[in-house]
Design an enzyme around this catalytic site. Sequence first.
Site, mmCIF file in Angstrom:
data_model
loop_
_atom_site.group_PDB
_atom_site.id
_atom_site.type_symbol
_atom_site.label_atom_id
_atom_site.label_comp_id
_atom_site.label_asym_id
_atom_site.label_seq_id
_atom_site.Cartn_x
_atom_site.Cartn_y
_atom_site.Cartn_z
ATOM 1 C CG ASP A 1 -2.299 0.739 0.906
ATOM 2 O OD1 ASP A 1 -2.372 1.394 0.250
ATOM 3 O OD2 ASP A 1 -3.125 0.462 1.983
ATOM 4 C CG ASP B 1 -9.154 2.346 -0.525
ATOM 5 O OD1 ASP B 1 -8.767 1.324 -0.769
ATOM 6 O OD2 ASP B 1 -8.559 3.265 0.045
HETATM 7 C C1 DGJ Z 1 -5.826 1.707 1.958
HETATM 8 C C2 DGJ Z 1 -6.232 0.642 1.192
HETATM 9 O O1 DGJ Z 1 -6.569 0.985 -0.146
HETATM 10 C C3 DGJ Z 1 -7.196 -0.022 1.890
HETATM 11 O O2 DGJ Z 1 -7.500 -1.292 0.897
HETATM 12 C C4 DGJ Z 1 -6.403 -0.787 3.135
HETATM 13 O O3 DGJ Z 1 -5.708 -1.614 2.789
HETATM 14 C C5 DGJ Z 1 -6.126 0.412 3.844
HETATM 15 N N1 DGJ Z 1 -5.389 1.226 3.285
HETATM 16 C C6 DGJ Z 1 -5.552 -0.311 5.152
HETATM 17 O O4 DGJ Z 1 -5.045 0.770 5.899
#
Ligand code: DGJ
Length: 707
Positions: A441, A505
């Site tokens: 991430d 997301d």
């Molecule tokens: C942002 C990501 O896009 C989510 O899917 C998740 O992994 C969160 N971070 C976790 O902090």
Amino acid sequence: MDNAFHRLTSEHCDLVIRTQPFAEIVYFGPHLQHFSAQDCQSLLRPVANGKLDVDAPLTLAAELGRGLFGSPGIEGHRNGLDASPVFSTRQVEQNGHSLLITSEDTQAGLRLISEIQLSGSGVLQIRHGLRNLRAEPWQVDRLAVTLPVADRAREVMAFHGRWIREFQPHRVTLDHDSFVIENRRGRTSHEHFPALIAGSHGFSEQQGEVWGVHLGWSGNHRLRCEVKTDGRRYLQAEALYLAGEMALAEGATLWTPWLYASYSASGLNGMSQQFHRFLRDEIVRFPDNKARPVHLNTWEGIYFQHDPDYIMQMASRAAELGVERFIIDDGWFRGRHHDRAALGDWYLDTTKYPNGLTPVIDHVKSLGMEFGIWVEPEMINPDSDLFRAHPDWVLKLPGYEQATMRYQWLLDLSNPQVYDYLLERMSWLLGEHAIDYVKWDMNRELVQAGHEGKAAADAQTRHYYRLLDELNRRYPHIEFESCASGGGRIDYEVLKRCHRFWASDNNDALERNTIQRGMSYFFPLEVMGAHIGNRHCHATFRQHSIEFRGLTALFGHMGIELDPIKADAAEGSGYQRYVQLYKQWRPLLHSGDFWRVDMPDSTMQVQGVVSRDKAAALFLVSQLAMPDYSLAGNLRFPGLEPGARYQVSIADHPDIQVVGKGGHTMRQLPPWMNEGIELSGEWLAQAGLALPVLDPESAILISVKRI
Ligand code: DGJ
């Protein structure tokens, strides 16, 4: 003169380039069956009045010094000198479908190396290397790849976006001046996907000529479509450098990112199919060629609440549902109880996992699933042991306050100590645990990215690649997912190192329909992470049926992102059904030709995949809003074999209400939905199939099989 022209050829398109006395692309368009270099004479231009008295070529380097009067391909200087280079060809090597052109400006002390390749899929790749031949550094302000396109390419399509709303297309008609997208966010960004598509008037999914380009680069970038006052037009793409960021020492070479270009005479679908084939042939490598396993990701199920016993129960339930890879998201490392602390402290949180990670991993594996884990290595929270020990490891400029984003800063990867620390910690995690998959991430943007007082955004991206390359080399069996608050780091250069993108997301199936469609212009389904989320979407609070969520996630690399223990029986059996459907169809979905279908009613979105041998196809019809018309019209299926006969049937549909009660949209199904129908490929393409009238935010799946 004839041997001054070189042709690179493929099934769909050709590139012709004049290489003497300078390099200039003279043709990038449909494949030529009767090419003769002599014919290129026809393109020699007149000299217009009121202009320079000589022809001004639109060269590969787009030098201002040749009288371009447009956005040049190179800008820079040596302390104010050598600032207007003009290159002459020194050497040309053609090797099949690749061309290497070396040019020099001895006056300015610079060499330009241009690599041009045309792949069998029809995707053109170009990059330049600029070398400084003198002792004093040459300050690079800009170094771009320029691709002329036909003057009939009057419309320009680009993508805008933001967090939880990636890949939204928009268009302009461009008859004069420039259309420019600039990204200064330090990562590929949600906002400015590095691509431009120029096309003939009114080009659509299935019609018109298009020239699409993508810059494979995960940092700052600039893309431009420019129309010169003489009517010539070109696309230009570059990594964007911050002031003073890029100085070339003697003998050093700066390479541009690769520019990937695709020409299609049959609309956007042709362009996308070439890009998809190119990625499949040349970029994407899945260890052992594994089918894309169904994921369960814990994030929207438990967030930071990690209890290994409960997680193991989740894994058991996931395995019952048919999940093949179980991924523990954020929250497993020391002190990570919320998003305000602990980034950088890549040690297991033993208060949560007193027996280590291994019992959980063993449990997951005993259920026949792979195990994956989340990391965000490039970051540091002010509230972390790492920051307390190394406050100087932050990527920033001295003397300024660095704003946090999601309560975090970036680590300065140009600092060798930082790089070594991350490599050591990631190697501990990946080397000492039986990990198959990493979700990598990256949740913030770069502001005043500095190393030792100088701008260091470009270097940050390069060190990120280096770190990931080293981990790929050490752990070749591990797959990586690129995530940056969802789709903030999606591009071809990342894809050389990763196996999947977290597209967004936003797990809202309605939003996902447009996000995934936007992403499909450049990426095939097998790298597009698509999850069935909670019935109540966490990003938008909309509610969708399991059918709509399941079918939307089917057109991607499917996963589930919720707590399967909390799901009721209807939800649970829904997950099971769509996981099975995905497993049944993924060989086709992840290898066939992808089609977006132009529909007269813009509230309806149709996409499909046709197998390469045209023996099978699967089409998804998504009703995104209230239909414009009271009848849904006919779906004309592209891509099938006209002479073949096909069995067409409904493969999945929502609980359609046909009784006329309750205000639903349809009283009687089209008859083929009850018993299926046999039709020729030609009829399906030309006349089509009557679609049912669907409620908003629902979808149906149609299977087509050759008899
Ligand atoms: C942002 C990501 O896009 C989510 O899917 C998740 O992994 C969160 N971070 C976790 O902090």
